[in-house]
Design a protein around this motif. Structure first.
Motif, PDB file in Angstrom:
ATOM      1  N   GLY A  69     -72.154  27.100  22.884  1.00 55.23           N
ATOM      2  CA  GLY A  69     -73.260  26.620  22.061  1.00 55.23           C
ATOM      3  C   GLY A  69     -73.502  25.150  22.273  1.00 55.23           C
ATOM      4  O   GLY A  69     -73.082  24.311  21.474  1.00 55.23           O
ATOM      5  N   TYR A  70     -74.236  24.815  23.373  1.00 58.61           N
ATOM      6  CA  TYR A  70     -74.314  23.411  23.790  1.00 58.61           C
ATOM      7  C   TYR A  70     -75.416  22.636  23.075  1.00 58.61           C
ATOM      8  O   TYR A  70     -75.154  21.592  22.475  1.00 58.61           O
ATOM      9  CB  TYR A  70     -74.510  23.339  25.299  1.00 58.61           C
ATOM     10  N   TRP A  71     -76.661  23.102  23.148  1.00 53.46           N
ATOM     11  CA  TRP A  71     -77.778  22.370  22.563  1.00 53.46           C
ATOM     12  C   TRP A  71     -78.123  22.876  21.170  1.00 53.46           C
ATOM     13  O   TRP A  71     -77.610  23.904  20.722  1.00 53.46           O
ATOM     14  CB  TRP A  71     -79.003  22.421  23.475  1.00 53.46           C
ATOM     15  N   THR A  72     -79.031  22.170  20.497  1.00 51.20           N
ATOM     16  CA  THR A  72     -79.307  22.423  19.079  1.00 51.20           C
ATOM     17  C   THR A  72     -79.723  23.860  18.794  1.00 51.20           C
ATOM     18  O   THR A  72     -79.305  24.450  17.798  1.00 51.20           O
ATOM     19  CB  THR A  72     -80.420  21.472  18.579  1.00 51.20           C
ATOM     20  N   GLY A 102     -75.090  23.143  18.661  1.00 52.62           N
ATOM     21  CA  GLY A 102     -75.507  24.416  18.095  1.00 52.62           C
ATOM     22  C   GLY A 102     -74.722  24.836  16.876  1.00 52.62           C
ATOM     23  O   GLY A 102     -73.722  24.219  16.502  1.00 52.62           O
ATOM     24  N   SER A 103     -75.160  25.932  16.274  1.00 50.94           N
ATOM     25  CA  SER A 103     -74.559  26.428  15.031  1.00 50.94           C
ATOM     26  C   SER A 103     -74.212  27.912  15.148  1.00 50.94           C
ATOM     27  O   SER A 103     -74.832  28.654  15.912  1.00 50.94           O
ATOM     28  CB  SER A 103     -75.521  26.227  13.862  1.00 50.94           C
ATOM     29  N   GLU A 106     -76.009  27.612  26.915  1.00 51.75           N
ATOM     30  CA  GLU A 106     -76.414  26.208  27.109  1.00 51.75           C
ATOM     31  C   GLU A 106     -77.598  25.871  26.195  1.00 51.75           C
ATOM     32  O   GLU A 106     -77.552  24.952  25.402  1.00 51.75           O
ATOM     33  CB  GLU A 106     -76.787  25.943  28.561  1.00 51.75           C
ATOM     34  N   PHE A 107     -78.682  26.660  26.339  1.00 50.17           N
ATOM     35  CA  PHE A 107     -79.811  26.585  25.414  1.00 50.17           C
ATOM     36  C   PHE A 107     -79.972  27.896  24.646  1.00 50.17           C
ATOM     37  O   PHE A 107     -80.551  27.923  23.572  1.00 50.17           O
ATOM     38  CB  PHE A 107     -81.121  26.303  26.165  1.00 50.17           C
ATOM     39  N   GLY A 108     -79.468  28.985  25.214  1.00 44.62           N
ATOM     40  CA  GLY A 108     -79.709  30.308  24.666  1.00 44.62           C
ATOM     41  C   GLY A 108     -78.786  30.683  23.522  1.00 44.62           C
ATOM     42  O   GLY A 108     -77.825  29.981  23.205  1.00 44.62           O
ATOM     43  N   SER A 109     -79.071  31.833  22.940  1.00 42.51           N
ATOM     44  CA  SER A 109     -78.330  32.316  21.768  1.00 42.51           C
ATOM     45  C   SER A 109     -77.846  33.753  21.979  1.00 42.51           C
ATOM     46  O   SER A 109     -78.418  34.513  22.760  1.00 42.51           O
ATOM     47  CB  SER A 109     -79.221  32.269  20.528  1.00 42.51           C
ATOM     48  N   GLY A 110     -76.775  34.094  21.271  1.00 41.11           N
ATOM     49  CA  GLY A 110     -76.261  35.451  21.291  1.00 41.11           C
ATOM     50  C   GLY A 110     -75.615  35.857  22.597  1.00 41.11           C
ATOM     51  O   GLY A 110     -75.472  37.046  22.883  1.00 41.11           O
ATOM     52  N   GLU A 166     -73.893  16.034  14.580  1.00 42.74           N
ATOM     53  CA  GLU A 166     -74.315  16.202  13.185  1.00 42.74           C
ATOM     54  C   GLU A 166     -75.088  17.491  12.952  1.00 42.74           C
ATOM     55  O   GLU A 166     -75.050  18.066  11.867  1.00 42.74           O
ATOM     56  CB  GLU A 166     -75.158  14.996  12.763  1.00 42.74           C
ATOM     57  N   THR A 167     -75.798  17.978  13.988  1.00 42.30           N
ATOM     58  CA  THR A 167     -76.589  19.209  13.854  1.00 42.30           C
ATOM     59  C   THR A 167     -75.748  20.476  13.928  1.00 42.30           C
ATOM     60  O   THR A 167     -76.254  21.566  13.663  1.00 42.30           O
ATOM     61  CB  THR A 167     -77.655  19.276  14.951  1.00 42.30           C
TER      62      THR A 167
END
Length: 298
Positions: free
Chosen positions: A67-70, A97-98, A44-48, A122-123
């Motif tokens: 991958g929800y937020w930037t 997210g990316s 949601e906010f986290g990575s990996g 867009e991000t």
């Protein structure tokens, strides 16, 4: 969740806050089941963070986000070895997210009942979906966008994998969505029940069909649809590589410098074919080159 174990809850999140990273869930084995009566988010906010569904395991939910937020990056879902993931609503791989990914391999199956986006805002960039291996299958009832607004997102269908899409499909939908790509190769198959735009409004987007890949579109095909769409491309190359459109095919409907290349025995078939359809379309091109390369307009 293994060996026939079951977990049931309302909503599921793997990696909720921006400090939550490298968390994982494994659902494996026949009869193993995780059901969410609402949504499922991986990162949601986290990575990996990751979800693996394998060896006959099943996960079911309504909507899903990978991958929800930037700042949510490099989150991953793997559905493999006969695992099944069922979504009654939409799937988004990289909402903001990316570097997030979905992999369907070795007979894994993913089913979605709504719209699918790979790179939504867009991000969102460099998000990806891979469907690979015999009997690996992704079915989607709604629209499919590779790069709704995002850039550098990708879809690969390879080695006998298949995607069956029930709605419209776009590669680079809005004007700011660029350099998104789809590759269908090595016996991969993509069927689409409605039209396809490579560069609806965006630029530098691409579709490559190679080494016996097949793309079959029920309605019209476009390479560069709106006036803002430029330098979008389709390459169909290699024996048994095929792109069919039940409707017309326009190379540069309103856009400029869009191109189609058919080479080395590749084939494209459609009803009417247009190179530069509207008055504002310029410098669009088609090249048919190599033995047994064919563009059929009927």
């Amino acid at each position: 969740i293994s060996n026939g174990g079951t977990v049931a809850n309302t909503a599921g999140t793997i990696g909720f806050t921006n400090t939550s990273s490298n968390n994982s869930v494994l659902v494996t084995g026949a009869g193993s089941l995780w059901t969410n009566s609402s949504y499922l988010v991986v990162g949601e906010f986290g990575s990996g963070n990751s979800l693996v569904i394998s060896n006959g395991g099943t996960v079911a939910n309504t909507s899903a986000e990978i991958g929800y937020w930037t700042n949510s990056s490099n989150n991953r879902v793997l559905v493999t070895d006969g695992g099944t993931w069922t979504n009654s609503s939409f799937i988004t791989v990289g909402s903001d997210g990316s570097g997030n990914s979905l992999v369907i391999s070795n007979g894994g199956q993913v089913h979605s009942g709504g719209e699918v986006n790979i790179g939504y805002w867009e991000t969102s960039s460099n998000n990806s979906v891979l469907v690979t291996g015999s009997n690996s299958l992704w079915t989607n009832a709604g629209a499919l966008n590779v790069g709704e607004e995002g850039s550098g997102n990708s879809l690969v269908i390879s080695n006998g994998g298949a995607l069956h899409n029930g709605g419209y499909a776009g590669i680079g939908y809005y004007a700011n969505s660029s350099n998104n790509s789809v590759l269908v190769t090595d016996g991969g198959t993509w069927t689409n029940a409605r039209g396809l735009s490579v560069g609806e409004s965006g630029s530098g987007n691409s579709l490559v069909i190679s080494n016996g890949g097949v793309v079959a579109i029920t309605q019209e095909g476009y390479i560069g649809y709106e006036s803002t769409s430029s330098n979008n491309s389709v390459l169909v190359t290699g024996t048994n590589s095929l792109w069919t459109n039940s409707g017309d095919l326009s190379v540069g409907s309103s856009g400029s410098s869009n191109g189609l290349v058919i080479s080395n025995g590749g084939k494209v078939a459609n009803q009417l074919g247009y190179i530069g359809y509207n008055a504002v379309s310029s410098n669009n091109s088609v090249l048919v080159t190599g033995s047994n390369s064919v563009w059929t307009n009927s």
